[in-house]
Design an enzyme around this catalytic site. Structure first.
Site, PDB file in Angstrom:
ATOM      1  N   GLY A  46       0.829  -1.190   0.000  1.00  0.00           N
ATOM      2  CA  GLY A  46       0.000   0.000   0.000  1.00  0.00           C
ATOM      3  C   GLY A  46       0.870   1.249   0.000  1.00  0.00           C
ATOM      4  N   GLN A  51       3.112   9.857   1.457  1.00  0.00           N
ATOM      5  CA  GLN A  51       4.409   9.182   1.335  1.00  0.00           C
ATOM      6  C   GLN A  51       5.192   9.629   0.101  1.00  0.00           C
ATOM      7  OE1 GLN A  51       2.632   5.023   2.101  1.00  0.00           O
ATOM      8  NE2 GLN A  51       4.683   4.938   2.988  1.00  0.00           N
ATOM      9  N   CYS A  90       6.619  -0.432   6.642  1.00  0.00           N
ATOM     10  CA  CYS A  90       6.134   0.739   5.913  1.00  0.00           C
ATOM     11  C   CYS A  90       7.236   1.202   4.979  1.00  0.00           C
ATOM     12  CB  CYS A  90       5.776   1.843   6.907  1.00  0.00           C
ATOM     13  SG  CYS A  90       5.225   3.385   6.138  1.00  0.00           S
ATOM     14  N   LEU A  91       6.868   1.549   3.760  1.00  0.00           N
ATOM     15  CA  LEU A  91       7.867   2.008   2.789  1.00  0.00           C
ATOM     16  C   LEU A  91       8.569   3.281   3.261  1.00  0.00           C
ATOM     17  CD1 LEU A  91       5.897   1.362  -0.529  1.00  0.00           C
ATOM     18  CD2 LEU A  91       7.799   0.008   0.383  1.00  0.00           C
ATOM     19  N   HIS A 132      -3.729   0.817   7.833  1.00  0.00           N
ATOM     20  CA  HIS A 132      -2.380   1.404   7.882  1.00  0.00           C
ATOM     21  C   HIS A 132      -2.312   2.629   6.953  1.00  0.00           C
ATOM     22  CE1 HIS A 132       2.223   0.912   7.719  1.00  0.00           C
ATOM     23  NE2 HIS A 132       1.967   1.762   6.744  1.00  0.00           N
ATOM     24  N   GLU A 133      -2.840   2.461   5.739  1.00  0.00           N
ATOM     25  CA  GLU A 133      -2.771   3.573   4.770  1.00  0.00           C
ATOM     26  C   GLU A 133      -3.669   4.736   5.192  1.00  0.00           C
ATOM     27  OE1 GLU A 133      -0.364   3.450   2.848  1.00  0.00           O
ATOM     28  OE2 GLU A 133      -0.010   1.318   3.121  1.00  0.00           O
ATOM     29  N   HIS A 136      -2.039   6.931   7.592  1.00  0.00           N
ATOM     30  CA  HIS A 136      -1.108   7.886   6.968  1.00  0.00           C
ATOM     31  C   HIS A 136      -1.809   9.204   6.631  1.00  0.00           C
ATOM     32  CE1 HIS A 136       2.759   5.969   6.336  1.00  0.00           C
ATOM     33  NE2 HIS A 136       2.221   4.883   5.799  1.00  0.00           N
TER      34      HIS A 136
END
Ligand code: NI
Length: 158
Positions: A46, A51, A90-91, A132-133, A136
């Protein structure tokens, strides 16, 4: 389409509440296409707009369960149920992994790229990823929800 640079947790953009999307135009479609390409290149599940430095309520997810890419615009969690605890990463937080407790199911309403309201029933990894997204978009990182950090090197030895 283009690969966008993924920012990391030190960047202030990852710590603010993002604004709603109001224009469902070509510019949004280009951004969504770029987000998908960036997600797949990074081999993530995701990616949220903040991000890549965009303070808008947009996320793309693909948990490789056959559902394909899901684009969430202005998503709202309308219902959650159950409980799951598993490892997340997480990226934007490279090399950090940890256990996070989340609901096992989540009903999310969001607009699609044309502005139409959709409803998604996420379960297990899908629910984890969507929540999670969506976190963000409110400036929240998974790190603050980790109850136990994992050392990837140690995990591999087990
Ligand atoms: Ni993340």
């Amino acid at each position: 389409m283009a690969i966008r640079r993924i920012i990391t947790k030190e960047d202030p953009t990852l710590h603010v509440v993002c604004r709603e999307v109001t224009r469902f135009d070509d510019k949004l479609h280009e951004l969504l296409d770029d987000m998908a390409e960036t997600l797949y290149k990074a081999q993530g599940l995701g990616l949220a707009a903040p991000q890549i430095g965009i303070r808008r309520r947009i996320a793309v997810i693909d948990v490789q369960d056959g559902s394909g890419l899901i684009e969430l615009i202005n998503p709202v969690v309308v219902k959650t149920s159950g409980r799951q605890r598993d490892v997340e990463g997480c990226l934007s937080c490279p090399d950090q992994w940890g256990y996070v407790v989340r609901p096992n199911k989540a009903v999310v309403r969001a607009q699609n790229r044309d502005g139409e309201m959709m409803e998604y029933h996420f379960e297990e990894l899908g629910a984890r990823c969507a929540l999670h997204e969506i976190d963000h978009l409110d400036g929240k990182l998974f790190l603050e929800k980790v109850d136990e950090f994992v050392d990837p090197a140690q995990e591999e030895e087990e």
